[in-house]
Design a protein around this motif. Structure first.
Motif, PDB file in Angstrom:
ATOM      1  N   ASP A 121       0.883  -1.165   0.000  1.00  0.00           N
ATOM      2  CA  ASP A 121       0.000   0.000   0.000  1.00  0.00           C
ATOM      3  C   ASP A 121       0.917   1.210   0.000  1.00  0.00           C
ATOM      4  O   ASP A 121       1.626   1.459   0.968  1.00  0.00           O
ATOM      5  CB  ASP A 121      -0.868  -0.108   1.269  1.00  0.00           C
ATOM      6  CG  ASP A 121      -1.741   1.103   1.582  1.00  0.00           C
ATOM      7  OD1 ASP A 121      -1.288   2.249   1.367  1.00  0.00           O
ATOM      8  OD2 ASP A 121      -2.862   0.901   2.094  1.00  0.00           O
ATOM      9  N   TYR A 122       0.987   1.917  -1.127  1.00  0.00           N
ATOM     10  CA  TYR A 122       1.875   3.085  -1.176  1.00  0.00           C
ATOM     11  C   TYR A 122       1.371   4.152  -2.125  1.00  0.00           C
ATOM     12  O   TYR A 122       0.442   3.916  -2.885  1.00  0.00           O
ATOM     13  CB  TYR A 122       3.311   2.671  -1.548  1.00  0.00           C
ATOM     14  CG  TYR A 122       3.479   1.980  -2.882  1.00  0.00           C
ATOM     15  CD1 TYR A 122       3.301   0.609  -2.982  1.00  0.00           C
ATOM     16  CD2 TYR A 122       3.830   2.695  -4.017  1.00  0.00           C
ATOM     17  CE1 TYR A 122       3.472  -0.030  -4.196  1.00  0.00           C
ATOM     18  CE2 TYR A 122       4.007   2.057  -5.240  1.00  0.00           C
ATOM     19  CZ  TYR A 122       3.816   0.687  -5.315  1.00  0.00           C
ATOM     20  OH  TYR A 122       3.979   0.048  -6.523  1.00  0.00           O
ATOM     21  N   SER A 123       2.015   5.281  -2.041  1.00  0.00           N
ATOM     22  CA  SER A 123       1.640   6.525  -2.727  1.00  0.00           C
ATOM     23  C   SER A 123       0.429   7.140  -2.009  1.00  0.00           C
ATOM     24  O   SER A 123       0.573   8.055  -1.244  1.00  0.00           O
ATOM     25  CB  SER A 123       1.375   6.333  -4.223  1.00  0.00           C
ATOM     26  OG  SER A 123       1.429   7.594  -4.837  1.00  0.00           O
ATOM     27  N   SER A 158       0.184  -4.357  -5.773  1.00  0.00           N
ATOM     28  CA  SER A 158       0.391  -2.970  -5.334  1.00  0.00           C
ATOM     29  C   SER A 158      -0.914  -2.185  -5.358  1.00  0.00           C
ATOM     30  O   SER A 158      -1.667  -2.237  -6.337  1.00  0.00           O
ATOM     31  CB  SER A 158       1.435  -2.287  -6.220  1.00  0.00           C
ATOM     32  OG  SER A 158       1.035  -2.330  -7.575  1.00  0.00           O
ATOM     33  N   ILE A 159      -1.152  -1.487  -4.283  1.00  0.00           N
ATOM     34  CA  ILE A 159      -2.411  -0.743  -4.146  1.00  0.00           C
ATOM     35  C   ILE A 159      -2.131   0.732  -3.880  1.00  0.00           C
ATOM     36  O   ILE A 159      -1.354   1.081  -2.994  1.00  0.00           O
ATOM     37  CB  ILE A 159      -3.245  -1.287  -2.963  1.00  0.00           C
ATOM     38  CG1 ILE A 159      -3.523  -2.774  -3.155  1.00  0.00           C
ATOM     39  CG2 ILE A 159      -4.549  -0.506  -2.831  1.00  0.00           C
ATOM     40  CD1 ILE A 159      -4.167  -3.424  -1.954  1.00  0.00           C
ATOM     41  N   ASN A 160      -2.763   1.570  -4.671  1.00  0.00           N
ATOM     42  CA  ASN A 160      -2.752   2.995  -4.398  1.00  0.00           C
ATOM     43  C   ASN A 160      -4.038   3.298  -3.630  1.00  0.00           C
ATOM     44  O   ASN A 160      -5.121   3.418  -4.212  1.00  0.00           O
ATOM     45  CB  ASN A 160      -2.706   3.764  -5.724  1.00  0.00           C
ATOM     46  CG  ASN A 160      -2.398   5.230  -5.511  1.00  0.00           C
ATOM     47  OD1 ASN A 160      -2.536   5.752  -4.398  1.00  0.00           O
ATOM     48  ND2 ASN A 160      -1.990   5.899  -6.572  1.00  0.00           N
ATOM     49  N   ASP A 253       3.026   2.194 -12.005  1.00  0.00           N
ATOM     50  CA  ASP A 253       1.632   1.791 -12.139  1.00  0.00           C
ATOM     51  C   ASP A 253       1.244   0.947 -10.924  1.00  0.00           C
ATOM     52  O   ASP A 253       2.103   0.455 -10.208  1.00  0.00           O
ATOM     53  CB  ASP A 253       1.460   0.990 -13.434  1.00  0.00           C
ATOM     54  CG  ASP A 253       0.012   1.014 -13.886  1.00  0.00           C
ATOM     55  OD1 ASP A 253      -0.789   1.762 -13.284  1.00  0.00           O
ATOM     56  OD2 ASP A 253      -0.328   0.268 -14.820  1.00  0.00           O
ATOM     57  N   PHE A 254      -0.039   0.810 -10.718  1.00  0.00           N
ATOM     58  CA  PHE A 254      -0.532   0.056  -9.564  1.00  0.00           C
ATOM     59  C   PHE A 254      -1.477  -1.043 -10.034  1.00  0.00           C
ATOM     60  O   PHE A 254      -2.131  -0.905 -11.056  1.00  0.00           O
ATOM     61  CB  PHE A 254      -1.278   0.997  -8.611  1.00  0.00           C
ATOM     62  CG  PHE A 254      -0.417   2.082  -8.049  1.00  0.00           C
ATOM     63  CD1 PHE A 254       0.253   1.915  -6.853  1.00  0.00           C
ATOM     64  CD2 PHE A 254      -0.241   3.272  -8.750  1.00  0.00           C
ATOM     65  CE1 PHE A 254       1.069   2.915  -6.343  1.00  0.00           C
ATOM     66  CE2 PHE A 254       0.576   4.280  -8.243  1.00  0.00           C
ATOM     67  CZ  PHE A 254       1.227   4.092  -7.040  1.00  0.00           C
ATOM     68  N   ASP A 255      -1.550  -2.100  -9.253  1.00  0.00           N
ATOM     69  CA  ASP A 255      -2.500  -3.157  -9.586  1.00  0.00           C
ATOM     70  C   ASP A 255      -3.915  -2.753  -9.200  1.00  0.00           C
ATOM     71  O   ASP A 255      -4.880  -3.291  -9.733  1.00  0.00           O
ATOM     72  CB  ASP A 255      -2.117  -4.454  -8.852  1.00  0.00           C
ATOM     73  CG  ASP A 255      -0.755  -4.969  -9.310  1.00  0.00           C
ATOM     74  OD1 ASP A 255      -0.511  -4.964 -10.528  1.00  0.00           O
ATOM     75  OD2 ASP A 255       0.077  -5.329  -8.452  1.00  0.00           O
TER      76      ASP A 255
END
Ligand code: ARG
Length: 566
Positions: A121-123, A158-160, A253-255
């Motif tokens: 979990d980032y950005s 990856s999650i924004n 990019d994020f998933d």
């Protein structure tokens, strides 16, 4: 790399005893205190004990077995209960370089994460506000961690976690209704929406009732007021574009972009579970959970029924556990949210689940300019995209001065400018505050990203249009310290990547790359790489090539482009 050989000797000997005697013996392999005795030493006591045979017999047998291993071993000397081994350093160095060249981009890959899922979990910017420097740090650290973990065999997701819900949207709606005009805003949505937000905060300083209006507007959103939700959707879309500009530039990019709003309909179930488990306590109209003497209680529901950050995160963590089956979840978030994540973990445990240990707050420090933290609320803040573009402009000027005829100057300047920013950050251990200086970070010398790119480019230009045969090397050169040390550093790549993954610290790789580049540049100053003698030349080219492979791959793991020219 001696460590790798130690490990192989241990494994092979254990395998031998297992096959020959059906015994599980744990073989000890160490480095002798006195290096004139050898590079590696194997004490045979445990074997004597297990096999119940006289020491001389055991030692002789082991000596022959070790000699038969397909390892770069020069000499095997039994002395009393020890077998001392001299490693063939030239052969070892040769094997390292050969492996690096053969594996190319795959060099340094590891399988420590095989079969394990990591959710990151980032950005996670708060999108009605402008993208802050803290969010940039989170973006760069999170992205690099994802790449490092992948290199180690982990499955990543990856999650924004967009901050797309909350009073900031109440503020935007109030500001829009008071001062906004749709057509005007759409001429330059990002800047005009930011201007509205800044104006709201400025006016609210003298007129606190505006904040009440904003809270009320947000309450209406939570009550599903159609007009407000439509406005929210529009502002969300347009605000997200600012972040997207940054992601595009950094090629990130994020998933998933499931943000806070995604959990609006998933909180009731969690609150109900807390209630059923008898954890929820009434406190002046609000609902809280007591977490113990060492921690303030978690506020789960406000007295006006409004939802809260922690409640959302609690709903999110259960959703993610179920959906992504993580073995580990990483929250790349600033130090200031330490308590929040401690509370989150405690809540999970209190609810009777056993995965709190899998929850990691990957914390980081502040970004300081001249010792001060930048704020996005006050107006007159430099926008981050402008900071990135300034770095690119500075890089362009440097490149233009050094190499005016270079093709694709714009594109290369972009990668150099980004490298300055990204490396300027990632070279510091993430937990610390960073004092950032743009001019210094763009320079081609010193501890900078452009310095590493430049070292890679130097090697690329040496090797351009040259062919070489690694089989036709002069391996005796590897006995020279500046050759051997460089090969040794190349060999350390894999364990460095693993350490970065275990410590969740891209700085481990950044520091390693600086050391590698320095060693190479020292080598470059001592040797004519394009030597007259064919075998010397082949050796030099092969070594340089292996360094280039590691530099490229290491930079990639930090989120930085490597270059052919600059
Ligand atoms: N949007 C939050 C902020 O800017 C960060 C969210 C971090 N992730 C999380 N799951 N809480 O402060």
């Amino acid at each position: 790399m001696i460590n790798q050989i130690k490990q192989l000797i241990k494994e092979n000997l254990e395998k031998y005893y297992k096959e020959k005697y059906s015994l599980d013996i744990s073989v000890v392999v160490e480095e002798p205190k006195n290096s004139t005795m050898g590079d590696i030493s194997v004490p045979m006591f445990s074997v004597v004990k297990a096999l119940r045979k006289p020491m001389p017999e055991i030692v002789l047998e082991a000596k022959e077995v070790i000699k038969g291993f397909d390892l770069p071993i020069l000499e095997v000397n039994p002395i009393n209960a020890f077998i001392n081994i001299f490693v063939d350093k030239s052969l070892l160095a040769y094997q390292i370089i050969e492996k690096a060249i053969l594996e190319d981009n795959n060099y340094g890959s590891s399988n420590i994460g095989e079969g394990k899922n990591v959710t990151l979990d980032y950005s996670s910017p708060n999108i009605a506000k402008s993208f802050s420097i803290g969010h940039l740090r989170s973006t760069m650290i999170g992205n690099s961690l994802k790449l490092i973990l992948k290199k180690c065999g982990y499955n990543t997701f990856s999650i924004n976690y967009l901050g797309d819900w909350g009073t900031q949207f109440g503020k935007m709606i109030v500001a829009y209704k008071k001062w906004g005009n749709y057509d005007e805003i759409m001429k330059d949505p990002i800047n005009n929406l930011t201007a509205l937000y800044v104006r709201f905060n400025q006016e609210a300083e003298n007129n606190p009732s505006l904040d009440d209006e904003a809270r009320e507007a947000f309450r209406q959103m939570e009550l599903k007021n159609k007009e407000y939700l439509d406005l929210w959707k529009w502002i969300r879309e347009e605000s997200l574009k600012e972040s997207k500009q940054i992601y595009d530039l950094l090629e990130i990019d994020f998933d998933s972009y499931n943000g806070e709003a995604f959990y609006n309909d998933k909180m009731d179930a969690v609150v109900e579970e807390l209630e059923n488990k008898g954890l929820l306590v009434e406190d002046n109209g609000a609902k809280i959970v007591n977490l113990g003497d060492d921690m303030p209680p978690a506020l789960i529901k406000r007295s006006d029924g409004g939802s809260l950050y922690i409640t959302r995160d609690l709903a999110a963590v259960f959703y993610r556990k179920k959906e992504y089956k993580f073995n580990k979840i990483l929250y790349v978030v600033g130090n200031e949210q330490k308590l929040h994540f401690e509370q989150l973990k405690r809540l999970i445990t209190k609810m009777g689940y056993d995965f709190a240990d899998e929850v990691n707050h990957v914390n980081f420090g502040l970004y300081l300019t001249n010792g001060k933290k930048a704020s996005t609320r006050k107006g007159n803040v430099t926008k981050l995209i402008d900071v990135l573009n300034t770095a690119i402009k500075l890089a362009y000027d440097l490149i233009d001065a050094k190499n005016p005829d270079l093709k694709n100057k714009e594109e290369i300047a972009k990668y150099v400018g980004i490298s300055a920013i990204v490396f300027g950050d990632l070279k510091n251990f993430r937990g610390l505050d960073v004092e950032f200086n743009l001019e210094q970070s763009v320079k081609f010398e010193g501890q900078t990203g452009p310095y590493l790119q430049y070292t890679g480019v130097r090697i690329a230009s040496i090797l351009r249009d040259k062919s070489f045969d690694i089989k036709n090397c002069d391996t005796s050169l590897f006995e020279k310290p500046h050759y051997f040390e460089l090969a040794k550093e190349v060999a350390a790549f894999k364990s460095t990547v693993e350490r970065a993954a275990n410590e969740l610290a891209p700085s481990v790789i950044a520091k390693y790359l600086l050391g590698l580049a320095q060693s190479f540049n020292k080598f470059y100053s001592l040797e004519k790489i394009n030597a007259e003698d064919e075998r010397v030349r082949n050796t030099n080219f092969a070594l340089a090539k292996s360094v280039r492979i590691v530099l490229n791959e290491g930079l990639r793991l930090l989120g930085i482009h490597y270059l052919e020219e600059m």
